[in-house]
Scaffold this active site. Structure first.
Site, PDB file in Angstrom:
ATOM      1  N   LYS A   1      42.469  43.535  44.038  1.00  0.00           N
ATOM      2  CA  LYS A   1      41.645  44.674  44.488  1.00  0.00           C
ATOM      3  C   LYS A   1      42.166  45.129  45.844  1.00  0.00           C
ATOM      4  CE  LYS A   1      36.939  45.988  45.645  1.00  0.00           C
ATOM      5  NZ  LYS A   1      35.599  46.118  45.132  1.00  0.00           N
TER       6      LYS A   1
ATOM      7  N   GLU B   1      41.010  40.394  47.098  1.00  0.00           N
ATOM      8  CA  GLU B   1      40.898  41.693  47.775  1.00  0.00           C
ATOM      9  C   GLU B   1      41.455  41.639  49.199  1.00  0.00           C
ATOM     10  OE1 GLU B   1      36.914  43.320  47.979  1.00  0.00           O
ATOM     11  OE2 GLU B   1      37.583  45.095  49.057  1.00  0.00           O
TER      12      GLU B   1
HETATM   13  P1  13P Z   1      34.393  50.437  48.765  1.00  0.00           P
HETATM   14  O1  13P Z   1      34.891  51.013  47.473  1.00  0.00           O
HETATM   15  O2  13P Z   1      33.167  51.108  49.301  1.00  0.00           O
HETATM   16  O3  13P Z   1      35.491  50.291  49.775  1.00  0.00           O
HETATM   17  O4  13P Z   1      33.872  48.976  48.457  1.00  0.00           O
HETATM   18  C1  13P Z   1      34.642  48.154  47.681  1.00  0.00           C
HETATM   19  C2  13P Z   1      34.367  46.761  48.029  1.00  0.00           C
HETATM   20  O5  13P Z   1      33.996  45.972  47.170  1.00  0.00           O
HETATM   21  C3  13P Z   1      34.577  46.303  49.417  1.00  0.00           C
HETATM   22  O6  13P Z   1      34.655  44.907  49.437  1.00  0.00           O
END
Ligand code: 13P
Length: 366
Positions: free
Chosen positions: A219, A177
């Site tokens: 992500k 991510e």
């Molecule tokens: P949000 O969809 O609230 O941005 O959170 C996703 C997430 O896992 C952040 O690390």
């Protein structure tokens, strides 16, 4: 490492138009959100809230995986069922956030680097033994005056790749991510350029560290203008920019792009994902899916407000968002779903929005 099992888990997380529920807020983040709603900030309140989520009837029809927080995996439901088991019982694959948070970077104090590699191999071994099958690590990139720096992008990309390699060694699918934050006045074009640069750096490092792309999920943020940018963009423009950016930078071997919501409203997150799938699903090599935290949970948390009496209504609010995003994966989300609050299931042979619209016209659900 059993690569067949890892690939099968990554595929299962993107199968059947489902997506991932991120319920892995750290205690400080969870407490901040609870405080705004007047909910007590205790371990017991975290537990009750997460029990409300994982016991939502039917959640597994729309949600393939749930990202848990370390505290949660050591807790049980009020009936004494460990949360990891409760998630498995709901037909959802359990995962866990494993980073230790984004910390100010030496020499670049306006930027952050995510920590948590020390001791990670041992923690991952324990998580795999508990039954968790995937993990998440979040890096944060800020757009601002003269930033992001190359130092910040490369340090975060390398940490993401080292984390991903350790996950695969332990038999866990890594969710990688790199989040370019929405905060700021930057334009969508600036977000495009930074996101492209970050993704190139991340995939370069993943390649260098020998990470198997078929057995990971990305992500990322969508390509969006900053929250304070005077020029906001249509869902069509966001979809076009996001898909163009990812086509340039994400190898086709990656099974899925699981967008984070990043502070978008729940409705915008569904509508932009739906527009992407309506326009591009058949033309891109990866699944365009979701791994939302706030955009799935926020309405439910507000409805729950810490009260047992509100559990059922909160579960309905969560299920509605999950169904809206299942429809978005099919390119079939419509604001009508939100306007009616309908829980008509999005049957695979029927457009979810059509069935909701029909319910509204006739007054009967089917
Ligand atoms: P949000 O969809 O609230 O941005 O959170 C996703 C997430 O896992 C952040 O690390």
């Amino acid at each position: 490492m059993n690569s067949h099992a890892l690939i099968a888990t990554a595929k299962a997380l993107v199968a059947d138009d489902k997506g991932i529920l991120a319920m892995d807020e750290s205690n400080p983040t969870c407490n901040k959100r609870f405080a705004k709603l007047g909910i007590p900030q205790t371990a017991e309140a975290h537990r009750s809230y997460r029990e409300m989520i994982v016991t939502t009837p039917g959640l597994g029809e729309c949600i393939s995986g749930a990202i848990l927080y370390d505290e949660t995996i050591r807790q049980s439901t009020s009936e004494g069922i460990p949360f990891v088991q409760a998630v498995i019982d709901a037909d959802i694959i359990p995962g866990v956030k494993v980073d230790a948070g984004a910390k100010a970077m030496a020499g670049h104090l306006c930027e952050k680097v995510t920590e948590g590699l020390d001791g990670l191999r041992d923690r991952l071994t324990e998580y795999a033994q508990i039954g968790l099958r995937f993990a998440k690590w979040r890096a944060v990139i800020v757009i601002g005056d003269g930033i992001p720096s190359r130092a910040c992008i490369e340090a975060n990309a390398q940490a993401l790749a080292r984390y991903a390699a350790l996950c695969q060694e332990a038999g866990l699918v890594p969710i990688v991510e790199p989040e370019v934050l929405m905060d700021g006045e930057h334009t969508m074009a600036q977000c495009f350029a930074v996101t492209e640069q970050v993704l190139h750096s991340v995939f370069d490092q993943l390649y260098t560290q020998g990470v198997m792309l078929e057995a990971m999920l990305l992500k990322p943020n969508m390509v969006l203008p900053g929250l304070n940018c005077p020029r906001q963009e249509t869902a069509e423009a966001v979809a076009e920019a996001t898909v163009s950016c990812f086509l340039r930078a994400v190898p086709a071997a990656v099974p899925g792009i699981m967008f984070l919501s990043g502070g978008q409203s729940a409705e915008l997150a569904s509508s932009r994902l739906s527009t992407m799938n309506a326009g591009f699903k058949s033309r891109v090599p990866w699944a365009l899916s979701f791994s939302y935290g706030r955009a799935l949970q926020q309405p439910a948390m507000k409805t729950w407000a810490g009260q047992d009496a509100n559990v059922e209504a909160a579960q309905q609010a969560l299920l509605l968002r999950a169904r809206c995003n299942l429809a978005a994966r099919r390119g079939q989300y419509s604001a009508v779903m939100d306007a009616t609050g309908s829980l008509t299931p999005a049957a695979s042979t029927t457009c979810a929005c059509t069935s909701v619209a029909r319910t509204k016209r006739t007054g009967h659900s089917q």
